[in-house]
Every structure is written in structure tokens, then in C-alpha cells.
Design a protein around this motif. Structure first.
Motif, PDB file in Angstrom:
ATOM      1  N   GLU A  50      39.299 -43.408 -57.610  1.00  0.00           N
ATOM      2  CA  GLU A  50      39.467 -43.763 -56.152  1.00  0.00           C
ATOM      3  C   GLU A  50      38.724 -45.055 -55.601  1.00  0.00           C
TER       4      GLU A  50
ATOM      5  N   ALA B 186      39.155 -45.018 -51.952  1.00  0.00           N
ATOM      6  CA  ALA B 186      40.398 -45.146 -51.750  1.00  0.00           C
ATOM      7  C   ALA B 186      41.181 -43.815 -52.000  1.00  0.00           C
ATOM      8  N   GLU B 187      40.401 -43.006 -51.096  1.00  0.00           N
ATOM      9  CA  GLU B 187      40.922 -41.580 -50.995  1.00  0.00           C
ATOM     10  C   GLU B 187      42.011 -41.197 -50.174  1.00  0.00           C
ATOM     11  N   LYS B 188      43.185 -40.763 -50.425  1.00  0.00           N
ATOM     12  CA  LYS B 188      44.329 -40.377 -49.357  1.00  0.00           C
ATOM     13  C   LYS B 188      44.338 -39.166 -48.695  1.00  0.00           C
ATOM     14  N   SER B 189      42.994 -38.969 -47.962  1.00  0.00           N
ATOM     15  CA  SER B 189      42.807 -37.868 -47.055  1.00  0.00           C
ATOM     16  C   SER B 189      42.949 -38.162 -45.644  1.00  0.00           C
ATOM     17  N   LYS B 190      43.315 -37.324 -44.855  1.00  0.00           N
ATOM     18  CA  LYS B 190      43.452 -37.297 -43.458  1.00  0.00           C
ATOM     19  C   LYS B 190      42.517 -36.079 -42.599  1.00  0.00           C
TER      20      LYS B 190
ATOM     21  N   ILE C 128      37.985 -44.153 -44.766  1.00  0.00           N
ATOM     22  CA  ILE C 128      38.164 -45.156 -46.033  1.00  0.00           C
ATOM     23  C   ILE C 128      37.002 -45.997 -46.405  1.00  0.00           C
TER      24      ILE C 128
ATOM     25  N   LEU D 106      43.432 -43.633 -43.409  1.00  0.00           N
ATOM     26  CA  LEU D 106      44.580 -43.657 -44.422  1.00  0.00           C
ATOM     27  C   LEU D 106      45.666 -44.768 -43.632  1.00  0.00           C
ATOM     28  N   ASN D 107      45.998 -44.607 -42.699  1.00  0.00           N
ATOM     29  CA  ASN D 107      47.386 -45.149 -42.113  1.00  0.00           C
ATOM     30  C   ASN D 107      46.704 -46.004 -40.879  1.00  0.00           C
TER      31      ASN D 107
END
Length: 431
Positions: free
Chosen positions: A168, A208-212, A218, A426-427
Motif C-alpha cells: 500500500e 495507498a489503501e482503497k478504503s472508503k 489517504i 479515495l476519489n
């Protein structure tokens, strides 16, 4: 005429002063205009009386738009209804810059809209209060470590390896080499502790963890102390003293901000060392008793598990000695067991989850070398870190506190995105 800030108004009762402000809101009747003023230091009410200021100035007061900047002149008067005991009887207004079509009005707005306008949303009363709490935690952090003999050190943000040994990472090029944005300054702080004894860092880290989830960012800020000649239990004492210090400092110095946030301060008043401690084994047993059949020994805890454990106590709780398989390579094994390590996570009450992760560190050269090999980590990249184990190595411990989770918990903010000025999610990379 003296120029002051809103926070200083109670010290100038009966005096005529000048304050640089923005218009947060206003309401008016036929003869009175009530201006809600802010200047960064606080919020105050300015009262404009038509009979006292005349038609022209009264028309200016009534016609100003939300977030117009100005200098206001007037007499400071005592007011028991005010949150800090004073308001301004306005006798003069000098408009600096009118605001045009300010998008964040007193009505309700959706979260995405507010996040798109984060640069302006920060001006609101709630966001102002959260940032003041954040600032007090930072101030109290420096106070605690300075008073306890720690030296502030600054680890690099660009690194050639990962302290957590995970994928990550944010990859970049460092000229013709691979580099990564730092996940943690810990390894460098261990080197610093071997030089200065007790050190701490405070800086940005990246995952770089794709967590919401409401607990993840981030980019976030970490406070990371490392201490030479300090073993696991001694480190836990430092952690609970530190957390107690920052909570009590916020209670003392941010009363109005906590009130504005509607924070139940009775839950914070009890946050004083010592904190309860349970082992990972005991935590698993407790969760099974509470009906959490989904988790087995060797699994890491999720948010529902941490919340269930935290709700059983009225202050933060340490969970100690996790299985070796779910923790990073650098943690010291338990002296009496080969399946757990000398570590602890500090779980905040009220569902805010882990705010500190810490451990005693490995200092035996052969053990550290074997751990690096087990985790398939590059001996070349970690050569300098391994070198610490053969150049006068000593027992040492450290921990990392996530600032934003701590801000969210102490301020009672539901989502971590509101506990940092400009969150990176993330976004979301704007604004």
C-alpha cells in the motif's frame, strides 16, 4: 482606537475598538441589524442601531452579503447571552471586499457539495471548532514531549522502502531510482533514538489503501515517538500519559469549541491514566461471549470488533500481544511465547477505533535478519536499518498516534474527513 481580535473582546468592555471581520450571517428588523461576525479567533455579534448610526450606515449594514470582509468599529459591551460574555455595539463599518454569490448558505447542503467547497466550508462554526481542537492537540503534543525530554526529529517523506512491508505504497521515481511516499517515519526515528535517546516526529504519512470508511484517509498526520532503553510496559505508560495530557488540555483550553460541537465532555473528563489493558487472547474470548462468531484467533479486528471492546470500558483500552502473523516484521517476540509479539493498539471509546499502534522493537541482529527474510524484504534496501542491530543495539520501543482519528474522537466528529483541513480520499484530490 485600538485594533483587537474577537477573542479579546471580554478584556475591553466599555472601550471603542476596531476589528477586522467577515460577515458570517445577519438578520435585521426595522431599527436593528444583528451582524454575526467572525475573524478567525472566534465569533461575536455586532448590533447596529439605526437611530445611533443614521440611515446611510444602517443601509450598508443591512445590504452586506454573507462573507463580506470589513472593519467594524464600536463599543464592546458585556452580554451574558454571549458564549464568551461580550458583544459589539457597532458605530462604524468599512467594507473591504464584498462577497458575491457565496455558495454555502445557512441551509442544509450535501456532503459532496461541501467537500467540493472545502476551501470555504472551513469558515463555518463547526469546522472552525474542529480545527481549533486539532490545533490544541498539536500544541499539547509538543508541550508533552518537550516537558518529558524528547527531541523533535524529522524523518524523510521520500523513502526507498516500507516500514510496514506492504504494497500500500505511493510509488514515484527518484531520478533513476524507485521511491515511495512514506507510510511512517518509524524506522528513521529508531535510528534517531539510538543517537538522542527519546525522540518524536510529527509529519504527513501516506497509505495507498482503497478504503472508503469514515476512519480512513489517504494522507494523514502521525506523531511517532521512539525511546531507547524503554521496554513494552514502560511504553504503554508513556502512551496513556500522553493521551491523557492532550484530552485534558482540550477540555481546559477549548471549552467554547467543544460546546459549539455539542460534545459530551463528561465522556472525556474520565480519560485519565491508567487505561485498562486486555490481551489479544482475552479480546477474542470477550468477542465470542458477545456473539461475534465470525472472528477466530489469528484474525485482525475490524471496526465492529473494536467498537464492541471499547464500549465495555469508559476510557481508551489497550489490546496487547497480537499474533505475530498479523503484525509487521520489526516487533519484538513475547519472551514466553513464540506466537505473539510485544505490541499494543490503543482503542478509543465511542466507536472511533484504533488511535495508537505501538510495540517494543527487535534489536537482536540475527532475529531481525531472519524476520526480513521471512517477509521477503530487500536486504539492500534495509541494510542501514539492520545495521542498527549490530552497532550498540539496545531494547527500545515506540508508537504512532494518528492525529486525525484522535481529532475526530475528541471533537466528537463522525467522519475523519472533517478532522483535516483538506482531506485526501479515495476519489478526492480537489480542492
Amino acid at each position: 482606537m485600538k485594533k483587537i481580535m474577537i477573542k479579546d473582546m471580554p478584556n475591553h468592555i466599555g472601550e471603542t475598538v476596531k476589528i477586522g471581520t467577515w460577515l458570517a450571517n445577519k438578520r435585521s428588523s426595522g431599527k436593528l441589524a444583528f451582524l454575526q461576525l467572525r475573524d478567525g479567533s472566534g465569533f461575536a455579534q455586532g448590533v447596529v442601531v439605526k437611530e445611533e448610526v443614521g440611515e446611510e450606515l444602517f443601509a450598508v449594514a443591512k445590504g452586506m452579503t454573507q462573507e463580506t470582509s470589513m472593519y467594524v468599529i464600536g463599543e464592546v459591551k458585556a452580554d451574558e447571552r454571549s458564549s464568551f460574555g461580550a458583544e459589539l455595539n457597532v458605530t462604524g463599518i468599512e467594507v473591504i471586499s464584498p462577497a458575491k454569490d457565496y455558495p454555502i448558505t445557512p441551509k442544509e447542503h450535501g456532503t459532496e457539495f461541501l467537500m467540493d467547497n472545502r476551501h470555504l466550508w472551513l469558515r463555518s462554526r463547526k469546522q472552525h471548532a474542529i480545527m481549533k481542537v486539532r490545533n490544541e492537540i498539536i500544541r499539547a503534543t509538543y508541550e508533552f514531549f518537550n516537558e518529558n525530554g524528547f527531541t523533535k526529529m524529522d524523518p524523510p517523506i521520500l523513502t526507498g522502502s516500507s516500514p510496514e512491508g506492504t504494497s500500500e505504497l505511493f510509488h514515484t521515481k527518484y531520478f533513476d531510482e524507485d521511491a515511495f511516499l512514506s507510510q511512517s517515519g518509524q524506522l528513521y526515528m529508531e535510528a534517531a533514538a539510538m543517537a538522542l535517546g527519546k525522540v518524536f516526529s510529527f509529519g504527513p504519512t501516506f497509505r495507498a489503501e482503497k478504503s472508503k470508511t469514515r476512519r480512513h484517509l489517504i494522507e494523514f498526520w502521525m506523531i511517532e515517538p521512539e525511546m531507547a532503553f524503554v521496554e513494552h510496559d514502560e511504553s504503554l505508560e508513556v502512551q496513556e500519559q500522553y493521551v491523557s495530557h492532550i484530552v485534558q488540555s482540550v477540555l481546559k483550553n477549548c471549552k467554547l469549541d467543544l460546546e459549539r460541537l455539542g460534545r459530551d465532555t463528561s465522556k472525556l473528563e474520565n480519560v485519565k491514566a491508567p487505561f485498562p489493558r486486555i490481551s489479544y487472547d482475552q479480546a477474542i474470548e470477550f468477542l465470542h461471549e458477545q456473539g461475534f462468531d465470525d472472528i477466530q484467533w489469528g484474525d485482525d479486528f475490524g471496526a465492529p470488533h473494536e467498537t464492541a471492546i471499547a464500549n465495555h470500558y469508559d476510557k481508551p483500552v489497550f489490546i496487547t500481544c497480537y499474533p505475530i502473523g498479523i503484525k509487521p516484521f520489526y516487533m519484538q517476540p513475547h519472551p514466553e511465547r513464540d506466537d505473539v509479539v510485544l505490541c499494543a493498539d490503543l482503542i478509543a471509546p465511542e466507536g472511533y477505533g484504533e488511535i495508537i499502534g505501538g510495540s517494543e522493537r527487535i534489536y537482536d541482529y540475527e532475529l531481525m535478519k531472519s524476520r526480513l527474510e521471512e517477509h521477503n524484504l530487500s536486504m539492500d534496501a534495509y541494510a542501514w536499518y539492520l545495521d542498527l542491530c549490530k552497532q550498540g543495539a539496545v531494547p527500545h520501543s515506540g508508537f504512532g498516534l494518528g492525529l486525525e482519528r484522535t481529532v475526530a474522537w475528541i471533537s466528537g466528529t463522525e467522519h475523519i474527513r472533517e478532522s483535516i483541513p483538506f482531506p485526501r480520499l479515495l476519489n478526492r484530490l480537489y480542492p
